[in-house]
Scaffold this motif. Structure first.
Motif, PDB file in Angstrom:
ATOM      1  N   LEU A  11       0.836  -1.194   0.000  1.00 53.33           N
ATOM      2  CA  LEU A  11       0.000   0.000   0.000  1.00 53.33           C
ATOM      3  C   LEU A  11       0.870   1.244   0.000  1.00 53.33           C
ATOM      4  N   ILE A  12       0.575   2.166  -0.922  1.00 54.90           N
ATOM      5  CA  ILE A  12       1.301   3.430  -1.007  1.00 54.90           C
ATOM      6  C   ILE A  12       0.301   4.553  -1.257  1.00 54.90           C
ATOM      7  N   ARG A  44      -2.472   0.111  -4.551  1.00 59.34           N
ATOM      8  CA  ARG A  44      -2.753  -1.083  -3.768  1.00 59.34           C
ATOM      9  C   ARG A  44      -2.508  -2.299  -4.637  1.00 59.34           C
ATOM     10  N   ARG A  45      -1.813  -3.258  -4.068  1.00 62.57           N
ATOM     11  CA  ARG A  45      -1.435  -4.430  -4.845  1.00 62.57           C
ATOM     12  C   ARG A  45      -2.650  -5.136  -5.446  1.00 62.57           C
ATOM     13  N   PHE A  49       4.040  -4.359  -9.630  1.00 64.98           N
ATOM     14  CA  PHE A  49       3.757  -3.512  -8.468  1.00 64.98           C
ATOM     15  C   PHE A  49       5.020  -3.294  -7.635  1.00 64.98           C
ATOM     16  N   ASP A  50       5.806  -4.339  -7.430  1.00 60.43           N
ATOM     17  CA  ASP A  50       7.034  -4.217  -6.651  1.00 60.43           C
ATOM     18  C   ASP A  50       8.009  -3.239  -7.310  1.00 60.43           C
ATOM     19  N   ILE A  81     -10.530   9.696  -4.208  1.00 59.24           N
ATOM     20  CA  ILE A  81      -9.130   9.324  -4.368  1.00 59.24           C
ATOM     21  C   ILE A  81      -8.996   8.490  -5.639  1.00 59.24           C
ATOM     22  N   LEU A  82      -7.858   8.586  -6.284  1.00 55.42           N
ATOM     23  CA  LEU A  82      -7.615   7.857  -7.525  1.00 55.42           C
ATOM     24  C   LEU A  82      -6.907   6.541  -7.200  1.00 55.42           C
ATOM     25  N   PHE A  83      -7.587   5.413  -7.430  1.00 57.97           N
ATOM     26  CA  PHE A  83      -6.991   4.098  -7.220  1.00 57.97           C
ATOM     27  C   PHE A  83      -6.233   3.701  -8.479  1.00 57.97           C
ATOM     28  N   CYS A  84      -4.922   3.510  -8.349  1.00 60.24           N
ATOM     29  CA  CYS A  84      -4.056   3.289  -9.509  1.00 60.24           C
ATOM     30  C   CYS A  84      -4.154   1.851 -10.010  1.00 60.24           C
ATOM     31  N   HIS A  85      -4.390   1.727 -11.317  1.00 59.49           N
ATOM     32  CA  HIS A  85      -4.310   0.424 -11.974  1.00 59.49           C
ATOM     33  C   HIS A  85      -2.902   0.195 -12.520  1.00 59.49           C
TER      34      HIS A  85
END
Length: 854
Positions: A101-102, A150-151, A176-177, A205-209
């Motif tokens: 999570l970032i 988020r992973r 993701f890593d 909030i923008l959830f990143c794909h």
């Protein structure tokens, strides 16, 4: 990277037609659902821009509202048709929580800066700078967009396998890593994602794909990671090349092998960055703030609903601090958050001119410009209050796509908002306090703190409109006129700030003693101003540990984790902790002629280290070095040949030799020290340090620690903060070579690819074999994984320390089971688990193996 998107695509980019598309939209002005639907119904070729003028977050929030309305109107049939958003800009802040999570703050910018290659290399250009975007001026007024990596929402490339230092082992690394490492403050990125609810009401909030690395920052360590990922084949070389416009060929991303000394990735990163004109690439401090005043200037503007207190609230003419005696006398008048909300919902608080006193925990805090802070106050605090359990996630994702989790998160957050009060700290409501005092409370009243506040529960016109429409989802707003800190947050930064304020005479001693839960006399001594910065840092770590508990945990405790503690409990009993609370040097045989402290402070020739009082060197590195030297001295003196010949000491993962150089100088002709370090740059640095100190009894070898020659006759193995399995590797060498040891482990889950050497018989001759850490410890891999996860737990140092103790007790048991003497049966090892003061480091365990020839 190539990214496939589904549904409608909204590009948050530059466009002259955006104002028409958004119906003359202005910042902080909410659109109606009908007006918004006109905009989002355009086809995918339309361009929607989130401008760097403060409107971006309002647009995202209204998009979220529109989606919710569509789901309601269509019985949630369209819940999976959320549009994909594309945002470009600079990363201004980054907060990573574990490996999954970032949180990101992204400053929308019209376009990526361009570089004039023809003039970039001119000397005049380098001196004056050739940046097309002045970060300090152009970005200072841009309101950032919140994004989250988020992973479980990541749709990047599949996992790839990368070799590790040519040691015939490999690890699996996901996309993701990779981006977890390279997306840092100052980088310019292109983000694709989906809008979702924030923890804060009226925000999205923008959830990143997925993310594209578009322009690097000027930090060589960050660039080094990107270059290494390209070499490992887990990051597209073209993507990194495009992020470095000073380069023209992919081959330039590979270190030069033309010289005798092979170039490292760190050296290549510095060489590449040095070719850019000064100030062209963004310095992370430009966006994060390099000073307290700069950080305040980078705070977002005050939302319109919190800019001005309601007219019926008269500013308090007295102190803004709730008096302790008043607290004691008026406990019956203080109410919980739940009671305050019940009274509000039942319309019992109809007189908005009547002040009430509430007490609760701060769940979240948002700071704004002009000394304004907004606190979410609850009755029961939990670090996981806004998280979603994995079981809930599985239930909501029948198709495995993960798309429905945002809907579930939104519903859960709405329920949480109904249990919280928004408390506003505003200068006009808090009275005649100075701006400095207001900022003090804005800082220390942080997430995890407990507070009592006096003020007024108000209902805004927006809330009134919602209630008239039957919508009870809005949070209660409480305008604070007086406040008092009852219990500090457990976070080290907050505690250290409070201790510094007391030391400087800027905070009440009685209030601080109660908030930190330490004796009043101790805080009085602190207020006298005689403590050093290092002493305050040590006290910070101790108070942090005492204030942490179950509700402060950042992570979830599984049954498997707790079961692992129980399974290996006998190891803790066999190897109890020996707490070394002070650094008292013993010199029983009188042979120790050199004082470690005097060497560290020596100004003869070249000083070992110069640093400011209170620096990290003073309160962390130096005391740890002194502790290690004390423990190593005991092990050396226990060796049967001590004083008869030079003892061979090997430092595993010794880096640039801070410990090893100190050992070589402290013990002089009694030892020969070898440093084993994988980084050639670090060994070169260490050799230069040793040369400046005139040391001839030390050598540095850039090599893999798993390949140390077993026949090299090592007498003592040492390691300071050896990461993960590297600690086991060091212990394996001690076991195989019949050596004493002093090993201070660091993290527990790193370097799983490393192998540990253990002794074996081969036709009567001593040999070694390489095994996994689990085989070395003789434990079940799944149980050990759960134990290591618990040892890495954040926010509950007591429970994490119990797991750390267990891991190190298992290591001690393995050593005693496998250790073989080279001197005969009369010699054996005495293994113990020690800890040094937690103020030096939270990784404060140390494994010590002394010779026992009795």
């Amino acid at each position: 990277m190539v990214l496939a998107s589904t549904g409608r695509v909204y590009r948050l980019l530059s466009s002259a037609t955006i104002l028409l598309s958004w119906l003359s939209f202005q910042p902080n002005q909410h659109l109606s659902a009908n007006a918004f639907s006109t905009t989002i119904s355009v086809d995918t070729s339309s361009i929607v821009r989130l401008r760097p003028d403060g409107s971006a977050n309002d647009i995202l929030y209204n998009l979220l509202q529109q989606q919710e309305q569509q789901q309601t109107d269509n019985n949630e049939e369209q819940s999976s048709q959320s549009p994909t958003l594309v945002l470009e800009g600079f990363i201004s802040k980054r907060r990573a929580i574990g490996k999954h999570l970032i949180f990101l703050d992204v400053m929308p910018v019209d376009k990526v800066p361009t570089l004039d290659i023809s003039s970039a290399n001119s000397k005049n250009n380098k001196k004056k700078g050739a940046a097309t975007l002045d970060g300090d001026d152009s970005l200072s007024e841009i309101v950032p967009v919140q994004a989250i990596m988020r992973r479980d929402f990541w749709n990047g490339i599949q996992n790839q396998t990368t070799d590790n230092n040519n040691n015939n082992s490999s690890t699996t690394m996901s996309s993701f890593d990779v981006y977890h490492k390279i997306i840092q403050p100052g980088t310019y990125c292109r983000i694709q994602g989906q809008v979702g609810p924030s923890r804060n009401q009226k925000e999205a909030i923008l959830f990143c794909h997925s993310i594209t690395y578009t322009l690097a920052n000027n930090n060589p360590q960050h660039l080094r990671n990107a270059l290494k990922f390209v070499q490992d084949g887990v990051l597209d070389a073209t993507e990194v090349l495009n992020a470095l416009p000073i380069l023209s060929q992919v081959e330039e991303l590979t270190p030069s092998l033309s010289t005798n000394d092979n170039q490292t990735y760190g050296e290549l990163a510095m060489e590449i960055l040095d070719r850019f004109p000064r100030k062209f690439l963004m310095n992370p401090s430009q966006l994060m703030g390099s000073s307290d005043s700069a950080k305040v200037q980078l705070l977002p503007p005050v939302p319109v609903e919190f800019r001005t207190p309601p007219s019926q609230i008269a500013a308090s003419g007295g102190s803004s601090i709730v008096d302790q005696q008043q607290d004691d006398d008026d406990d019956d008048d203080m109410i919980t958050i739940t009671q305050a909300l019940l009274d509000r919902n039942n319309e019992q608080v109809t007189d908005q001119k009547k002040a009430i006193t509430i007490t609760g925990w701060i769940q979240n805090r948002r700071r704004y410009q002009d000394s304004v802070s907004v606190l979410e106050v609850v009755d029961e605090f939990s670090s996981l209050a806004s998280s979603t359990s994995s079981s809930d996630t599985e239930e909501s994702n029948d198709d495995g796509s993960g798309k429905n989790e945002l809907d579930m998160r939104n519903s859960k957050l709405k329920d949480l908002w109904k249990q919280r009060i928004y408390a506003v700290l505003h200068p006009s409501a808090l009275g005649t306090r100075s701006e400095e005092e207001l900022n003090i409370y804005g800082n220390i009243l942080s997430s995890g703190a407990r507070v009592t506040m006096q003020g007024f529960m108000m209902m805004s016109s927006d809330e009134t409109s919602r209630e008239s429409n039957g919508d009870d989802s809005s949070a209660a707003t409480f305008w604070v006129t007086k406040c008092r800190l009852l219990r500090s947050s457990w976070r080290p930064g907050d505690i250290r700030q409070l201790l510094d304020l007391v030391h400087d005479g800027k905070f009440d001693v009685e209030e601080a003693a109660g908030a930190l839960e330490i004796p009043y006399s101790q805080v009085e001594d602190l207020a006298e101003g005689t403590t050093s910065a290092a002493e305050r840092q040590w006290l910070t770590a101790e108070v942090t540990q005492s204030l942490q508990g179950e509700n402060s945990r950042v992570g979830k405790i599984s049954d498997a984790m707790m079961q692992s503690l129980a399974t290996f409990g006998s190891a803790r009993d066999e190897y109890p902790i020996q707490d070394v609370t002070s650094l008292e040097r013993s010199d029983d045989d009188g042979s120790q002629s050199t004082d470690t402290a005097s060497i560290l402070e020596s100004n003869e020739g070249n000083p070992r280290r110069t640093s400011l009082e209170g620096s990290r060197w003073q309160y962390k590195k130096r005391p740890q070095l002194e502790f290690m030297v004390d423990q190593i001295a005991e092990v050396l003196r226990s060796h049967p040949d001590y004083g008869k010949r030079k003892l061979n000491v090997v430092d595993i993962g010794g880096g640039k030799g801070l410990l090893s150089n100190l050992l070589a100088e402290t013990f002089g002709d009694d030892v020969v020290v070898q440093v084993i370090e994988i980084s050639r740059a670090a060994t070169v640095n260490g050799m230069m340090r040793a040369k400046r100190r005139g040391l001839e009894n030390i050598r540095f070898d850039a090599m893999d620690a798993t390949k140390v020659d077993v026949q090299s006759n090592k007498d003592v193995v040492v390691a300071l903060h050896a990461c993960g399995v590297l600690s086991d590797v060091a212990l394996g060498h001690a076991v195989s070579q019949g050596a004493g040891f002093v090993i201070c482990p660091c993290c527990f889950r790193s370097n799983p690819h490393l192998r540990v050497s253990i002794p074996k018989e081969d036709n009567g001759n001593l040999d070694v074999e390489l095994v996994t850490a689990e085989e070395f410890l003789d434990v079940d891999p799944d149980q050990y994984t759960s134990l290591k996860q618990l040892a890495e737990l954040q926010g509950d140092i007591k429970l994490a320390s119990k797991a750390m103790h267990t891991v190190n007790a298992l290591r001690a048991s393995a050593v005693d089971r496998l250790w073989q003497s080279k001197k005969g049966s009369q010699e054996r090892i005495n293994t113990s688990v020690k800890t040094f003061p937690i103020g030096f480091s939270t990784r404060n365990f140390c494994l010590v193996g002394k010779y026992d020839v009795s």
